[in-house]
Design a protein around this motif. Structure first.
Motif, PDB file in Angstrom:
ATOM      1  N   ARG A  16      49.811  34.323   1.069  1.00  0.00           N
ATOM      2  CA  ARG A  16      48.475  33.786   1.369  1.00  0.00           C
ATOM      3  C   ARG A  16      48.608  32.736   2.481  1.00  0.00           C
ATOM      4  O   ARG A  16      48.750  31.539   2.204  1.00  0.00           O
ATOM      5  N   PRO A  17      48.536  33.179   3.734  1.00  0.00           N
ATOM      6  CA  PRO A  17      48.769  32.242   4.835  1.00  0.00           C
ATOM      7  C   PRO A  17      47.601  31.310   5.154  1.00  0.00           C
ATOM      8  O   PRO A  17      47.744  30.375   5.931  1.00  0.00           O
ATOM      9  N   VAL A  18      46.431  31.552   4.530  1.00  0.00           N
ATOM     10  CA  VAL A  18      45.246  30.729   4.812  1.00  0.00           C
ATOM     11  C   VAL A  18      44.486  30.467   3.517  1.00  0.00           C
ATOM     12  O   VAL A  18      44.320  31.366   2.694  1.00  0.00           O
ATOM     13  N   HIS A  19      44.030  29.231   3.369  1.00  0.00           N
ATOM     14  CA  HIS A  19      43.138  28.898   2.263  1.00  0.00           C
ATOM     15  C   HIS A  19      41.979  28.086   2.831  1.00  0.00           C
ATOM     16  O   HIS A  19      42.189  27.076   3.505  1.00  0.00           O
ATOM     17  N   VAL A  20      40.750  28.534   2.571  1.00  0.00           N
ATOM     18  CA  VAL A  20      39.549  27.837   3.030  1.00  0.00           C
ATOM     19  C   VAL A  20      38.802  27.326   1.812  1.00  0.00           C
ATOM     20  O   VAL A  20      38.501  28.088   0.895  1.00  0.00           O
ATOM     21  N   ASP A  21      38.530  26.039   1.811  1.00  0.00           N
ATOM     22  CA  ASP A  21      37.780  25.410   0.726  1.00  0.00           C
ATOM     23  C   ASP A  21      36.509  24.815   1.321  1.00  0.00           C
ATOM     24  O   ASP A  21      36.576  23.869   2.110  1.00  0.00           O
ATOM     25  N   GLU A  22      35.367  25.397   0.969  1.00  0.00           N
ATOM     26  CA  GLU A  22      34.089  24.934   1.491  1.00  0.00           C
ATOM     27  C   GLU A  22      33.305  24.247   0.382  1.00  0.00           C
ATOM     28  O   GLU A  22      33.248  24.721  -0.742  1.00  0.00           O
ATOM     29  N   ASP A  23      32.711  23.129   0.733  1.00  0.00           N
ATOM     30  CA  ASP A  23      31.874  22.384  -0.201  1.00  0.00           C
ATOM     31  C   ASP A  23      30.717  21.783   0.592  1.00  0.00           C
ATOM     32  O   ASP A  23      30.564  22.048   1.782  1.00  0.00           O
ATOM     33  N   ARG A  24      29.954  20.976  -0.036  1.00  0.00           N
ATOM     34  CA  ARG A  24      28.778  20.329   0.549  1.00  0.00           C
ATOM     35  C   ARG A  24      29.188  19.451   1.747  1.00  0.00           C
ATOM     36  O   ARG A  24      29.793  18.409   1.580  1.00  0.00           O
ATOM     37  N   GLY A  25      28.870  19.918   2.959  1.00  0.00           N
ATOM     38  CA  GLY A  25      29.157  19.152   4.165  1.00  0.00           C
ATOM     39  C   GLY A  25      30.616  19.087   4.545  1.00  0.00           C
ATOM     40  O   GLY A  25      31.007  18.292   5.403  1.00  0.00           O
ATOM     41  N   ARG A  26      31.444  19.937   3.948  1.00  0.00           N
ATOM     42  CA  ARG A  26      32.885  19.845   4.187  1.00  0.00           C
ATOM     43  C   ARG A  26      33.538  21.224   4.140  1.00  0.00           C
ATOM     44  O   ARG A  26      33.227  22.031   3.267  1.00  0.00           O
ATOM     45  N   VAL A  27      34.443  21.451   5.067  1.00  0.00           N
ATOM     46  CA  VAL A  27      35.289  22.638   5.037  1.00  0.00           C
ATOM     47  C   VAL A  27      36.719  22.172   5.293  1.00  0.00           C
ATOM     48  O   VAL A  27      36.991  21.518   6.299  1.00  0.00           O
ATOM     49  N   PHE A  31      46.606  26.097   6.487  1.00  0.00           N
ATOM     50  CA  PHE A  31      47.426  27.194   7.001  1.00  0.00           C
ATOM     51  C   PHE A  31      48.846  27.027   6.490  1.00  0.00           C
ATOM     52  O   PHE A  31      49.366  25.903   6.433  1.00  0.00           O
ATOM     53  N   ASP A  32      49.500  28.148   6.168  1.00  0.00           N
ATOM     54  CA  ASP A  32      50.919  28.123   5.801  1.00  0.00           C
ATOM     55  C   ASP A  32      51.730  27.883   7.067  1.00  0.00           C
ATOM     56  O   ASP A  32      51.779  28.726   7.961  1.00  0.00           O
ATOM     57  N   GLU A  33      52.369  26.717   7.144  1.00  0.00           N
ATOM     58  CA  GLU A  33      53.096  26.344   8.350  1.00  0.00           C
ATOM     59  C   GLU A  33      54.298  27.251   8.635  1.00  0.00           C
ATOM     60  O   GLU A  33      54.781  27.295   9.764  1.00  0.00           O
ATOM     61  N   ASP A  34      54.767  27.973   7.631  1.00  0.00           N
ATOM     62  CA  ASP A  34      55.921  28.853   7.812  1.00  0.00           C
ATOM     63  C   ASP A  34      55.542  30.302   8.102  1.00  0.00           C
ATOM     64  O   ASP A  34      56.407  31.126   8.383  1.00  0.00           O
ATOM     65  N   ALA A  35      54.266  30.621   8.026  1.00  0.00           N
ATOM     66  CA  ALA A  35      53.810  31.999   8.265  1.00  0.00           C
ATOM     67  C   ALA A  35      53.762  32.267   9.772  1.00  0.00           C
ATOM     68  O   ALA A  35      53.529  31.351  10.562  1.00  0.00           O
ATOM     69  N   PRO A  36      53.956  33.514  10.159  1.00  0.00           N
ATOM     70  CA  PRO A  36      53.771  33.852  11.572  1.00  0.00           C
ATOM     71  C   PRO A  36      52.314  33.599  11.988  1.00  0.00           C
ATOM     72  O   PRO A  36      51.384  33.856  11.216  1.00  0.00           O
ATOM     73  N   LEU A  37      52.133  33.101  13.190  1.00  0.00           N
ATOM     74  CA  LEU A  37      50.790  32.792  13.680  1.00  0.00           C
ATOM     75  C   LEU A  37      49.885  34.012  13.608  1.00  0.00           C
ATOM     76  O   LEU A  37      48.715  33.899  13.250  1.00  0.00           O
ATOM     77  N   ARG A  38      50.405  35.200  13.911  1.00  0.00           N
ATOM     78  CA  ARG A  38      49.569  36.409  13.880  1.00  0.00           C
ATOM     79  C   ARG A  38      49.020  36.664  12.479  1.00  0.00           C
ATOM     80  O   ARG A  38      47.881  37.096  12.318  1.00  0.00           O
ATOM     81  N   ASP A  39      49.801  36.360  11.427  1.00  0.00           N
ATOM     82  CA  ASP A  39      49.329  36.525  10.054  1.00  0.00           C
ATOM     83  C   ASP A  39      48.258  35.489   9.715  1.00  0.00           C
ATOM     84  O   ASP A  39      47.269  35.800   9.041  1.00  0.00           O
ATOM     85  N   VAL A  40      48.458  34.266  10.178  1.00  0.00           N
ATOM     86  CA  VAL A  40      47.483  33.207   9.945  1.00  0.00           C
ATOM     87  C   VAL A  40      46.165  33.559  10.619  1.00  0.00           C
ATOM     88  O   VAL A  40      45.095  33.471  10.007  1.00  0.00           O
ATOM     89  N   VAL A  41      46.220  33.984  11.876  1.00  0.00           N
ATOM     90  CA  VAL A  41      44.997  34.333  12.609  1.00  0.00           C
ATOM     91  C   VAL A  41      44.307  35.529  11.957  1.00  0.00           C
ATOM     92  O   VAL A  41      43.083  35.524  11.772  1.00  0.00           O
TER      93      VAL A  41
END
Length: 147
Positions: A16-27, A31-41
């Motif tokens: 799981r190279p990305v985790h997005v947490d959205e809340d009221r007025g905040r996101v 990013f997994d710093e060890d993952a390849p950039l292409r996987d993160v994107v």
């Protein structure tokens, strides 16, 4: 006020190279710093598309409010691995469309750092807002507008 932050971390679950947490007025985007950039994107495109299609995000374009449900120009954000400039990430925005060109030669930590600065600058233009729990959140200080 609307806050969007990015962080490169080393504690995300495997695969799981990305985790997005959205809340009221905040996101908060991690990013997994060890993952390849292409996987993160790749995974970030999936997560950002899911967030935009939640019908809580809007772009103000001239005098029109654009959402993911707008018929002619549905709101879309896409990250593309392509070098445009030496800044690391370059935004190109049109009505209903934000493209972010990500230099494939940067690492995930640099990507997060550049995105923090670039997103803050971009949001300061006042075109983007979040509707959350009946409140409109943008970058203006002060209280939210109720819908």
């Amino acid at each position: 006020m609307l806050h969007v932050t990015y962080e490169a971390v080393n504690d995300l679950p495997p695969g799981r190279p990305v985790h997005v947490d959205e809340d009221r007025g905040r996101v908060a985007i991690r990013f997994d710093e060890d993952a390849p950039l292409r996987d993160v994107v790749r995974d970030f495109n999936i997560e950002i598309d899911r967030m935009v299609r939640s019908a809580r995000w809007f772009q103000l374009w001239d005098d029109e409010i654009v959402s993911s449900n707008s018929p002619r120009h549905p709101l879309r954000i896409e990250f593309i691995l392509e070098k445009k400039e030496h800044q690391g990430v370059v935004f190109e925005e049109r009505k209903g469309d934000l493209k972010a060109f990500v230099d494939p030669d940067i690492d995930v930590t640099r990507f997060a750092a550049v995105m923090n600065k670039l997103t803050a600058q971009h949001l300061s233009g006042g075109r983007w807002f979040q509707l959350y729990g009946g409140e409109i959140h943008d970058v203006s200080p002060g209280s939210m507008s109720k819908v």
